[in-house]
Design an enzyme around this catalytic site. Structure first.
Site, PDB file in Angstrom:
ATOM      1  N   ASP A 109       8.560  -3.829  -2.355  1.00  0.00           N
ATOM      2  CA  ASP A 109       9.462  -3.013  -2.974  1.00  0.00           C
ATOM      3  C   ASP A 109       9.014  -1.937  -4.033  1.00  0.00           C
ATOM      4  O   ASP A 109       8.246  -2.069  -4.445  1.00  0.00           O
ATOM      5  CB  ASP A 109      10.343  -4.170  -3.801  1.00  0.00           C
ATOM      6  CG  ASP A 109      10.907  -5.253  -2.942  1.00  0.00           C
ATOM      7  OD1 ASP A 109      11.961  -4.702  -2.293  1.00  0.00           O
ATOM      8  OD2 ASP A 109      10.696  -6.229  -3.087  1.00  0.00           O
ATOM      9  N   ASN A 151       3.269  -0.146  -6.988  1.00  0.00           N
ATOM     10  CA  ASN A 151       3.835   0.795  -7.829  1.00  0.00           C
ATOM     11  C   ASN A 151       3.874   0.076  -9.219  1.00  0.00           C
ATOM     12  O   ASN A 151       4.091   1.080 -10.173  1.00  0.00           O
ATOM     13  CB  ASN A 151       5.485   1.184  -7.295  1.00  0.00           C
ATOM     14  CG  ASN A 151       6.067  -0.061  -7.667  1.00  0.00           C
ATOM     15  OD1 ASN A 151       6.111  -0.942  -6.909  1.00  0.00           O
ATOM     16  ND2 ASN A 151       7.217  -0.054  -8.367  1.00  0.00           N
ATOM     17  N   ASP A 179       1.878  -3.677  -1.518  1.00  0.00           N
ATOM     18  CA  ASP A 179       2.998  -4.158  -2.125  1.00  0.00           C
ATOM     19  C   ASP A 179       4.447  -3.723  -1.244  1.00  0.00           C
ATOM     20  O   ASP A 179       4.225  -2.850  -0.421  1.00  0.00           O
ATOM     21  CB  ASP A 179       3.294  -3.582  -3.498  1.00  0.00           C
ATOM     22  CG  ASP A 179       4.640  -4.009  -4.209  1.00  0.00           C
ATOM     23  OD1 ASP A 179       4.978  -5.032  -4.256  1.00  0.00           O
ATOM     24  OD2 ASP A 179       5.283  -2.914  -4.712  1.00  0.00           O
TER      25      ASP A 179
END
Length: 187
Positions: free
Chosen positions: A25, A134, A23
């Site tokens: 961001d 996240n 990922d």
């Protein structure tokens, strides 16, 4: 069509390697439309005819982390962001060309209000696929393939990526990520 995979054929170089979906961001970088005085990158993005500056901070140890990941895995960027933002940011972040492919919002599945990264659509063996993200919502279809990571915004003392390097080094030799991750998760 349903038969098409999100990823191209595995290159010769990556044969036998585990595929790691990473990922962007809050995992590798944090971006803001508000000016950040210590921004690593400032990326101009056009939204509906207006150019906005996006201020991007790199997570501590991201360079070391990506370099090592590229040595060990077939790395794929997979973000729920739009390509017009994520592409220029990744160009600046991934100087060494670690990412073999980049997948953006249109490759996600919209499910219960979230953009989910459906690993079964990649065209890779799921026993040899990991996701680093996240947001647990983005891997809700495949939680047992996930290496969780804390969301990052601006803590310059953060060492998550540094601490993940030995974990990924361990996982890189796995015959089956489910077994290896299960062992890592065991108390």
């Amino acid at each position: 069509s349903l038969g098409t995979c999100l990823l191209p054929e595995v290159t010769e170089e990556d044969q036998g390697r585990i595929c790691v979906v990473i990922d962007l961001d809050e995992t590798l970088v944090h971006s803001s439309f508000k000016p950040i005085n210590n921004a690593d990158f400032i990326v101009p993005i056009e939204i509906e005819g207006t150019t906005h500056q996006v201020y991007v901070l790199k997570r501590p140890y991201v360079d070391e982390f990506l370099r090592r990941m590229g040595e060990l895995f077939e790395c794929v960027l997979f973000t729920a962001s739009l390509a017009k933002y994520a592409d220029p940011v990744t160009d600046l972040l991934d100087r060494c060309g670690v990412f073999r492919a980049r997948l953006f919002r249109e490759s996600c599945v919209f499910h219960q209000g979230c953009y989910v990264k459906d690993l079964s659509r990649l065209g890779r063996d799921l026993r040899k696929t990991l996701i680093l993200d996240n947001s647990p919502a983005s891997y809700i279809f495949h939680p047992e393939n996930a290496v969780p990571v804390q969301s990052w915004f601006d803590d310059m003392a953060d060492t998550e990526l540094l601490n993940l390097i030995p974990i990924f080094e361990e996982l890189s030799g796995a015959e089956d990520v489910y077994t290896s991750l299960g062992q890592l998760r065991a108390p």
